[in-house]
Design a protein around this motif. Structure first.
Motif, short mmCIF file in Angstrom:
data_model
loop_
_atom_site.label_atom_id
_atom_site.label_comp_id
_atom_site.label_asym_id
_atom_site.label_seq_id
_atom_site.Cartn_x
_atom_site.Cartn_y
_atom_site.Cartn_z
N PRO A 1 -3.71 4.57 -6.49
CA PRO A 1 -5.52 4.63 -6.25
C PRO A 1 -5.65 2.97 -6.31
N LEU A 2 -5.25 2.59 -5.41
CA LEU A 2 -5.53 0.61 -5.37
C LEU A 2 -6.29 0.43 -4.39
N SER A 3 -6.74 -0.34 -4.20
CA SER A 3 -8.01 -0.92 -3.13
C SER A 3 -7.29 -1.46 -1.90
N THR A 4 -6.99 -0.97 -0.14
CA THR A 4 -6.74 -1.66 0.82
C THR A 4 -7.77 -2.68 0.63
N THR A 5 -8.62 -3.28 0.17
CA THR A 5 -8.98 -4.19 0.95
C THR A 5 -8.38 -5.60 0.11
N HIS A 6 -8.44 -5.03 -1.13
CA HIS A 6 -7.69 -5.62 -2.05
C HIS A 6 -6.37 -6.82 -1.33
N VAL A 7 -5.97 -5.80 -0.94
CA VAL A 7 -4.38 -6.29 -0.67
C VAL A 7 -4.67 -6.68 -0.23
N CYS A 8 -5.18 -6.28 1.43
CA CYS A 8 -5.19 -7.09 2.91
C CYS A 8 -5.31 -8.46 2.69
N SER A 9 -6.81 -8.62 2.54
CA SER A 9 -8.05 -9.98 1.87
C SER A 9 -6.31 -10.81 1.07
N GLY A 10 -5.57 -10.71 0.18
CA GLY A 10 -4.65 -11.07 -0.24
C GLY A 10 -4.00 -11.66 0.30
N GLY A 11 -3.32 -10.92 1.55
CA GLY A 11 -2.28 -10.78 2.36
C GLY A 11 -2.47 -11.89 3.88
N VAL A 12 -4.27 -11.62 3.94
CA VAL A 12 -5.03 -12.84 4.82
C VAL A 12 -4.27 -14.57 4.25
N ILE B 1 1.08 -0.88 -0.60
CA ILE B 1 0.03 0.08 -0.52
C ILE B 1 0.79 1.35 0.12
N LEU B 2 1.55 0.95 1.06
CA LEU B 2 3.12 2.89 0.92
C LEU B 2 3.68 2.33 -0.41
N THR B 3 3.87 1.39 -1.07
CA THR B 3 4.78 1.43 -2.45
C THR B 3 3.91 2.10 -3.55
#
Length: 376
Positions: free
Chosen positions: A271-282, A262-264
Motif C-alpha cells: 500500500p505505497l503512496s501514489t503521491t510519493h511515486v508521482c512526485s518522484g517521477g516529476v 504503482i501497478l507493480t
C-alpha cells in the motif's frame, strides 16, 4: 452508542476520507497533463475519475494488507478506527490547503496506528509488518520512480535531438496519465476498502481475514472517483508547475514510470503512496532534461511534509481515538471537532480559491525561485 449506528458512522467517515483522498491525489495522475496542455483541466479530472473507478475493481491485495496486516483487528473496535480516520482527514485537509502533495495513504496509516497504540498498547500494532509494507516502500518507491523517469527523459530527449515530437508526446501523455489513474484506483481505493473491512471485522460482522464485500468495493470506488472529479487544484498547481517546468516528453516519461511502479506494488499488495511515486517521477523528469529548472527548495518542503505525515496524523489519531473510546459522548465530540476543523479549513481556502476556471500554467520561473504562495 448502538453498535449498528457506530458502524454506520465509521463507514461514512471512511468514505469521507476516501473522497478527500480523491481530490487530494488528483494531481498525481493529471498535473503534468494539464501543465503541458495535453488535456483541459475538467476533461483531465473527468477521465481520471472514470479510470480511478475502474481501477478499484482490478485487485483487493492492498485492501487485505490493511484489513488484516497493520494492526491487531481482534483488539480494536470501530470507535478506535473512527479516531484514526479523523486524524487522517484532518491531515489531508491541512496539506491540501497548503498545496503540498503529501501522502493520503500515510495519513491513514498514521491515524490508525496512533489510535490503536494509545487505546490498546504497542501489542496492538504490528511494527514489523508496517516496516515491511509501509516504511520501506515509502522510501524506495519515489527514488525508483525518479531514477526511471530521469533515465527515460534523458533517452527521449536524445532521441528527439533535431526532431519535432511535441504533439505526439501530448497524445502519449493522455495514455500515460490514464495508466496512472487506473493504477491509482487499484492502490488508493483499496485502502478505504481495507479500513471498512477492518471495521466490520472488529465489530464481529466479518470473520478475520475476509476480503472486502462487494458493496464495500463499489462504495469506496465511487467515493474516490467523486473526489477525483472535483479536482485538488491547489496541489495540481504545485505538482504540475512548482517542481519543474514540464514539457510533453517529460510528462510522458514521468507518468509512464509512475504507473509502472504503482501497478507493480498493487500486484504484490504494497500500500505505497501514489503521491510519493508521482512526485518522484516529476522530479526525475526535471533532472533528466538538460537545462530544466528543478526547484529543490519546494522539493525539500514536500519531503518534510512526507516525513511529518505519519507522526502528525498519528498524534491526531491517537487523541481522537482515545477520546472516542471513552464512549458515546467522546465519539460525538470527536466527530463534531472534525467537522468544525474541516469547515474552518474550507472557509480559509475560499479566500484564495483555485478551481478549474482560474487554473493557468504560468510562465516558467527561474530554478532558484520557489513560489511561496499559491496564485489568487
Amino acid at each position: 452508542m448502538d453498535p449498528t449506528l457506530l458502524i454506520i458512522v465509521v463507514v461514512t467517515t471512511a468514505l469521507v476520507f476516501d473522497f478527500t483522498n480523491g481530490f487530494h491525489d488528483t494531481a498525481n495522475a493529471m498535473a503534468t497533463t494539464i501543465a503541458t496542455g495535453a488535456l483541459r483541466p475538467k476533461t483531465a479530472v473527468a477521465l481520471s475519475a472514470v479510470l480511478n473507478l475502474a481501477g478499484a475493481f482490478l485487485s483487493v491485495e492492498v485492501a487485505k494488507t490493511i484489513s488484516s496486516g497493520l494492526v491487531d483487528e481482534t483488539r480494536i473496535g470501530p470507535e478506535i478506527i473512527f479516531g484514526g480516520l479523523i486524524g487522517a482527514i484532518v491531515w489531508n485537509l491541512v496539506t491540501w490547503f497548503a498545496g503540498l502533495p503529501s501522502s493520503s495513504s500515510h495519513a491513514l496509516f498514521g491515524g490508525l496506528i496512533g489510535a490503536t497504540w494509545v487505546s490498546v498498547g504497542t501489542d496492538g500494532v504490528r511494527f514489523g509488518r508496517i516496516l515491511e509494507r509501509v516504511v520501506l516502500p515509502a522510501v524506495a518507491s519515489p527514488v525508483i520512480a525518479g531514477l526511471v523517469a530521469a533515465g527515460a527523459t534523458y533517452l527521449v530527449y536524445r532521441f528527439l535531438r533535431g526532431r519535432s515530437g511535441g504533439s505526439g508526446f501530448r497524445i502519449g501523455q493522455i495514455f500515460s496519465a490514464s495508466a496512472v489513474s487506473l493504477a491509482h484506483g487499484t492502490n488508493d481505493a483499496q485502502k478505504t476498502m481495507g479500513i471498512i473491512t477492518l471495521t466490520l471485522v472488529s465489530a464481529g460482522s466479518l470473520a478475520p481475514g475476509s476480503a472486502p464485500p462487494t458493496w464495500v468495493i463499489i462504495s469506496a470506488a465511487l467515493a474516490l472517483a467523486l473526489g477525483t472529479y472535483l479536482g485538488g487544484w491547489r496541489i495540481t498547481y504545485t505538482l504540475g508547475k512548482g517542481l519543474t517546468d514540464i514539457e510533453p516528453p517529460q510528462g510522458f516519461a514521468a507518468q509512464t514510470s509512475s504507473a509502472a511502479v504503482i501497478l507493480t506494488s498493487s500486484h504484490f499488495g504494497f500500500p505505497l503512496s501514489t503521491t510519493h511515486v508521482c512526485s518522484g517521477g516529476v522530479l526525475g523528469s526535471g533532472v533528466g532534461r538538460r537545462g530544466a529548472p528543478v526547484r529543490w527548495r519546494l522539493a525539500g518542503r514536500m519531503v518534510l511534509a512526507w516525513m511529518l505525515t505519519l507522526p502528525a496524523a498519528g498524534v491526531v489519531g491517537a487523541i481522537a481515538g482515545k477520546i472516542s473510546s471513552l464512549g458515546t459522548a467522546g465519539t460525538i465530540g470527536v466527530g463534531v471537532a472534525g467537522v468544525l476543523i474541516g469547515l474552518g479549513i474550507y472557509l480559509l481556502s475560499r479566500r484564495k480559491p483555485i478551481t478549474a476556471h482560474n487554473f493557468h500554467v504560468p510562465e516558467p520561473t527561474p530554478a532558484d525561485h520557489t513560489p511561496d504562495r499559491l496564485p489568487a
